[in-house]
Design an enzyme around this catalytic site. Structure first.
Site, PDB file in Angstrom:
ATOM      1  N   GLU A  55      44.273  12.615 -20.693  1.00 52.89           N
ATOM      2  CA  GLU A  55      45.090  11.454 -20.327  1.00 52.89           C
ATOM      3  C   GLU A  55      44.551  10.124 -20.856  1.00 52.89           C
ATOM      4  O   GLU A  55      45.250   9.124 -20.817  1.00 52.89           O
ATOM      5  CB  GLU A  55      45.338  11.395 -18.818  1.00 52.89           C
ATOM      6  CG  GLU A  55      44.096  11.349 -17.947  1.00 52.89           C
ATOM      7  CD  GLU A  55      43.723  12.723 -17.433  1.00 52.89           C
ATOM      8  OE1 GLU A  55      43.878  13.708 -18.177  1.00 52.89           O
ATOM      9  OE2 GLU A  55      43.242  12.801 -16.280  1.00 52.89           O
ATOM     10  N   ASN A  56      43.311  10.123 -21.351  1.00 57.08           N
ATOM     11  CA  ASN A  56      42.799   8.883 -21.925  1.00 57.08           C
ATOM     12  C   ASN A  56      43.225   8.718 -23.390  1.00 57.08           C
ATOM     13  O   ASN A  56      42.674   7.874 -24.098  1.00 57.08           O
ATOM     14  CB  ASN A  56      41.274   8.802 -21.783  1.00 57.08           C
ATOM     15  CG  ASN A  56      40.568   9.995 -22.383  1.00 57.08           C
ATOM     16  OD1 ASN A  56      40.969  11.127 -22.175  1.00 57.08           O
ATOM     17  ND2 ASN A  56      39.537   9.743 -23.146  1.00 57.08           N
TER      18      ASN A  56
END
Lengths: 222, 236
Positions: A55-56
């Site tokens: 998700e980063n």
């Protein structure tokens, strides 16, 4: 996997991860939570290809680099060094959660503090007065990803059941978990409640019932 | 001529005042504008509201800004860190406020703020304590929570390359919150590893178009936060 040894009782962390990997269809876009779920990537069956999302801001995440090759600007959601595979892409957080919230990620494997018989998940806070809440991306993942698997020890270190009738900790999401891979069994969340899908070697149905704080349905003959 | 280049990090952040709302890019150490943050510590502005995914590591960068008691409120998704006691200590002592926001909602609130969208509905946090007191709307049979866009007075950003107009490209997962924060602040201040000539950045790969950027300062050899933490450096 060799689970035929009669002295063996239960599954190891690696075996839980391997069992989860075997239940992910070929071609899936997969997000792995921090901890045991990270191990899933090591056990992808040879005839399948998964694309990992972190998700980063990376789609096409590869394994950890060789020692000495770490790049502080190439990390996963757990802030550990990773690699980018051929075909990977980088993007900002707005786009990353468009993938998650928009239903573009197929499977997410998470850890848990508690799972209820209706599939409610609690994995971000004990709710204790001095606890510092830290939610990260878990609530977005359970709200947006199509299939949520949980990998977790069946009980806490102190032997307290994690599979419960109703979560006592603050929820991450309601009715989100579909399958639990514990060290004792694979358990489906069904409209009728928890149902054992498979028992770990050396583990009886009664033993799993004892360590579960909710009614448990036996393996169904299909 | 438009020239957004500034010579030093100190000049770049000089007009941040007490009480400012400051977005700081980065996810953990990746993409964290450490030199701009250290300049803000030297500068001393207090009572800041800081928006960042985390609360910093060790006693450098964001953790040092918090440790120096310049931050009165953090808006973040994950304030825990295995390498920092700064935030937990101040939080438990009641010296810093915390608004906990799920990571995707945080990103979308920033994106919305920058895009002129005052609020939006999301399924994230429905049926959890983080939705308490918030408006719920049922749309096509599913419940959604109303969340508000976020804006800031300043954004502190780290990028790989910039030009004098303020076009930016990033490095790998150091992109994270930086591009959306560029859009949501009145004044966007960027530290770039390298400032290149206008025209050197292929328009097809510009990530942040220059309209969002106000100031660019070159920091050719930025510190690596985890190395400073390992060395026990304390920037206060």
């Amino acid at each position: 996997m060799n689970t035929e040894n009669s002295k063996v009782k239960g599954w190891t962390r690696e075996q839980m991860a391997e069992l989860a990997a075997m239940d992910i269809p070929d071609g899936s876009y997969v997000n792995l939570g921090i901890g045991i779920p990270e191990l899933v990537a090591k056990f992808v069956p040879e005839d399948r290809e998964f694309i990992y999302h972190t998700e980063n801001g990376l789609l096409g995440m590869g394994p950890a680099p060789e020692p000495g090759q770490e790049d502080s600007e190439l990390i996963n959601a757990g802030k550990k060094a990773v690699t980018a595979l051929p075909g990977a892409s980088f993007f900002h957080h707005g786009d990353s959660f468009t993938m998650i919230r928009g239903g573009h990620i197929d499977v997410c494997v998470l850890g848990a503090m508690q799972i209820s018989q209706e599939g409610d998940l609690a994995n971000w806070s004990t709710g204790a007065p001095d606890a510092i809440p830290a939610v990260g991306g878990a609530m977005d993942l359970v709200a947006g990803v199509k299939t949520i698997f949980v990998i977790s020890q069946h009980t806490t270190k102190n032997g307290v059941a994690k599979l419960v009738e109703k979560c006592s900790y603050p929820l991450t999401g309601k009715k989100v978990v579909t399958r639990v891979f514990s060290d004792l069994a694979i358990i489906d969340v069904t409209p009728e409640g928890f149902r054992v899908r498979r028992l770990a070697p050396g583990i009886t149905f009664e033993e799993v019932c004892e360590k579960t704080d909710a009614p448990l349905l036996p393996i169904k003959a299909y | 001529m438009i020239d957004k280049r500034i010579k030093t990090v100190a000049e770049a952040i000089a007009d941040i005042t007490d009480g400012s709302v400051v977005m700081i890019g980065g996810f953990g150490e990746a993409g964290s504008p450490s030199e701009l943050i250290h300049a803000l510590i030297d500068h001393g502005a207090k009572d800041l509201t800081v928006i960042n995914n985390n609360t910093g590591n060790g006693e450098v960068g964001l953790a040092a800004l918090i440790g120096n008691e310049q931050v009165s409120k953090m808006i973040c998704s994950y304030p825990r860190s295995s390498h920092s006691k700064v935030f937990p200590t101040l939080y438990r002592a009641g010296k810093i406020a915390l608004e906990i926001v799920p990571q995707g909602t945080l990103a979308e609130r920033i994106r919305a703020g920058g895009a002129g969208i005052p609020a939006f509905y999301t399924a994230t946090t429905v049926d959890t304590p983080l939705a308490d007191g918030k408006e719920i709307r049922n749309i096509d049979g599913r419940d959604y929570v109303l969340e508000y866009g976020l804006k800031a007075d300043f954004a502190l950003i780290k990028c790989e390359k910039a030009d004098r107009l303020g076009n930016l490209i990033y490095n790998k997962t150091a992109r994270n919150f930086n591009p959306i924060m560029c859009t949501a602040a009145n004044t966007t201040i960027v530290q770039a590893r390298k400032i290149v000539a206008v025209g050197d950045l292929d328009p097809e790969i510009v990530v942040t178009p220059n309209v969002y950027v106000d100031r660019v300062v070159e920091v050719a050899n930025p510190v690596i936060e985890s190395q400073l933490v390992e060395e026990g450096v304390c920037y206060i």
